[in-house]
Design an enzyme around this catalytic site. Structure first.
Site, PDB file in Angstrom:
ATOM      1  N   ASP A 134     -37.904  -1.017   0.716  1.00 60.24           N
ATOM      2  CA  ASP A 134     -37.766  -1.358   2.129  1.00 60.24           C
ATOM      3  C   ASP A 134     -39.006  -2.003   2.760  1.00 60.24           C
ATOM      4  O   ASP A 134     -38.925  -3.077   3.338  1.00 60.24           O
ATOM      5  CB  ASP A 134     -37.353  -0.116   2.921  1.00 60.24           C
ATOM      6  CG  ASP A 134     -37.063  -0.426   4.388  1.00 60.24           C
ATOM      7  OD1 ASP A 134     -36.481  -1.491   4.666  1.00 60.24           O
ATOM      8  OD2 ASP A 134     -37.401   0.397   5.252  1.00 60.24           O
ATOM      9  N   SER A 139     -37.353  -8.969  -0.218  1.00 63.48           N
ATOM     10  CA  SER A 139     -36.158  -8.551   0.509  1.00 63.48           C
ATOM     11  C   SER A 139     -35.275  -7.741  -0.430  1.00 63.48           C
ATOM     12  O   SER A 139     -34.766  -8.262  -1.422  1.00 63.48           O
ATOM     13  CB  SER A 139     -35.388  -9.770   1.028  1.00 63.48           C
ATOM     14  OG  SER A 139     -34.081  -9.416   1.404  1.00 63.48           O
ATOM     15  N   CYS A 188     -15.813 -10.662   1.536  1.00 62.02           N
ATOM     16  CA  CYS A 188     -15.603 -10.591   2.987  1.00 62.02           C
ATOM     17  C   CYS A 188     -14.428 -11.469   3.431  1.00 62.02           C
ATOM     18  O   CYS A 188     -13.726 -11.140   4.393  1.00 62.02           O
ATOM     19  CB  CYS A 188     -16.862 -11.013   3.741  1.00 62.02           C
ATOM     20  SG  CYS A 188     -18.204  -9.793   3.685  1.00 62.02           S
ATOM     21  N   CYS A 214     -30.660  -6.652  17.822  1.00 63.72           N
ATOM     22  CA  CYS A 214     -29.999  -5.579  17.073  1.00 63.72           C
ATOM     23  C   CYS A 214     -30.368  -4.223  17.664  1.00 63.72           C
ATOM     24  O   CYS A 214     -31.560  -3.931  17.861  1.00 63.72           O
ATOM     25  CB  CYS A 214     -30.420  -5.659  15.608  1.00 63.72           C
ATOM     26  SG  CYS A 214     -29.690  -4.373  14.572  1.00 63.72           S
ATOM     27  N   LYS A 222     -41.304   0.578  21.097  1.00 66.80           N
ATOM     28  CA  LYS A 222     -42.039   1.627  21.808  1.00 66.80           C
ATOM     29  C   LYS A 222     -42.192   1.364  23.302  1.00 66.80           C
ATOM     30  O   LYS A 222     -42.610   2.260  24.050  1.00 66.80           O
ATOM     31  CB  LYS A 222     -43.420   1.812  21.171  1.00 66.80           C
ATOM     32  CG  LYS A 222     -43.366   2.398  19.771  1.00 66.80           C
ATOM     33  CD  LYS A 222     -44.736   2.793  19.266  1.00 66.80           C
ATOM     34  CE  LYS A 222     -44.650   3.512  17.920  1.00 66.80           C
ATOM     35  NZ  LYS A 222     -45.958   3.987  17.435  1.00 66.80           N
TER      36      LYS A 222
END
EC number: 1.17.99.6
Length: 382
Positions: A134, A139, A188, A214, A222
């Site tokens: 991650d 990626s 898909c 998103c 923050k």
């Protein structure tokens, strides 16, 4: 050693240590990804949490000189919570996204990669590797797609035929020329349910995400949450699963294969009011082991305040008023003021006005003014 045999040995070992899916990819440069990353940067779609060097994100050889292949792994996580507590008036609850239900997946997958690395080293003395989960340069999704773990869905998630998109991903670059596996065919089709369901329109095109819009990203910031997202966040205090939940491929997919990934309902779906006054030590003790704690207490508390406003939870007003007057953080004071106005009880207007006179932070002051205005609008319609 015969590389073909070693590949099969690695696959069998991976199964023994609980890796749900393992595939192999070439270590060639990710040219298509590079073009997409450049485009996303130009459009301002990046989250800012990514590795900033696009060359490092797309060229494995920069991370491990003379890289020959990449091992991609996936572990399936649960999509349903057993004995989930209900959110009721006076006892409202927030929700962490499914990827933050159990033990922090960074640690879980890192342990698996370490075991794989030890196994490879025991088989060949010349092995060199670089692993990441991650937060690494590569990626995870691009590697998983190339390796055939799954296909890259319109929701920008890797969707596996076996587990849907409810999988954690990680990879290991190696100097061993493992034969690459074939990609998985995109399934898909003409379905656009994820794009249509995205609460903020963050999925701007099939496979293209504006991270700045998103909700999963916004819950991790923050500062003050932009106004347009406050009505969209609902009771989410970390992450968002909407684009996974509406995916037809994910229907009925719920795997409980790893005990460490099982959610504690009181942590995955916590009561909101106790979060408002939680001290750092208590927060770390209760939530420190889950992925959603990585940004610390402040974003979670801010999101909890917004969730209480979403529910119009009047029983939280004493705690919110206390935050308004006593919390040292402008973001918490200001968000509490907005929430007080949103909940709409006229008898707290004096508290907002007193706070406005005392407030020194301009952003917090603007939020208090919003709260007062919301109360005025509520009283005008009653």
């Amino acid at each position: 050693m015969d590389v073909k045999k070693l590949k099969q040995d690695v696959i069998e070992y991976a199964q023994q240590i609980g890796i749900d899916k393992i595939r192999f990819a070439s270590a060639d440069t990710f040219e298509t990804l590079k073009e997409r990353l450049i485009e996303n940067r130009t459009l301002g779609y990046e989250s800012g949490f990514e590795e900033p060097d696009i060359e490092k994100r797309t060229n494995p050889d920069l991370l491990l000189p003379k890289a020959k292949s990449i091992i991609a792994i996936a572990l399936a996580y649960p999509s349903k919570m057993k004995d989930a507590p209900r959110s009721t008036k006076g006892e409202r609850r927030g929700i962490f996204c499914r990827a933050s239900w159990g033990k922090d997946y960074h640690h879980v997958l890192r342990e698996k990669l370490d075991q794989l690395e030890e196994f490879l080293t025991s088989q060949r003395s010349d092995v060199r590797t670089k692993s990441m989960v991650d937060t690494g340069e590569l990626s995870d999704r691009a590697v998983a797609e190339r390796a055939g773990i799954g296909w890259s869905g319109k929701n920008c998630m890797i969707i596996t035929p076996e587990f849907g998109s409810y999988v954690y991903l990680a990879e290991m670059i190696t100097n061993i020329p493992f034969e690459p596996d074939e990609r998985v065919e995109d399934q898909c089709g003409s379905c656009n349910k994820c794009i249509d369901a995205c609460p903020t329109g963050a999925l701007v095109n099939p496979g293209q995400l504006n991270s700045q819009r998103c909700i999963a990203f916004q819950t991790q910031t923050k500062g003050f949450l932009p106004d347009e997202f406050r009505t969209k966040i609902g009771n989410r205090i970390y992450g968002c699963d909407t684009c996974q939940m509406v995916c037809p491929i994910n229907k009925g997919k719920d795997f409980h294969l790893h005990p460490e990934m099982e959610p504690d309902p009181e942590i995955a779906k916590p009561l909101l009011k106790p979060l408002l006054t939680m001290k750092n030590r208590e927060f770390k003790e209760k939530f420190g082991h889950v992925a959603g704690s990585w940004r610390g207490k402040k974003p979670i508390q801010r999101n909890a305040i917004i969730a209480l406003a979403h529910f119009k939870e009047t029983s939280a007003l004493p705690e919110l008023v206390s935050l308004l007057h006593k919390d040292p953080r402008p973001v918490i004071r200001g968000t509490a003021a907005w929430a007080i106005g949103k909940i709409g009880e006229a008898d707290v207007k004096d508290e907002l006005e007193k706070a406005l006179i005392r407030e020194q932070d301009e952003e917090a002051k603007a939020e208090i003014e919003k709260g007062i205005q919301l109360l005025k609008e509520t009283s005008a319609t009653n």
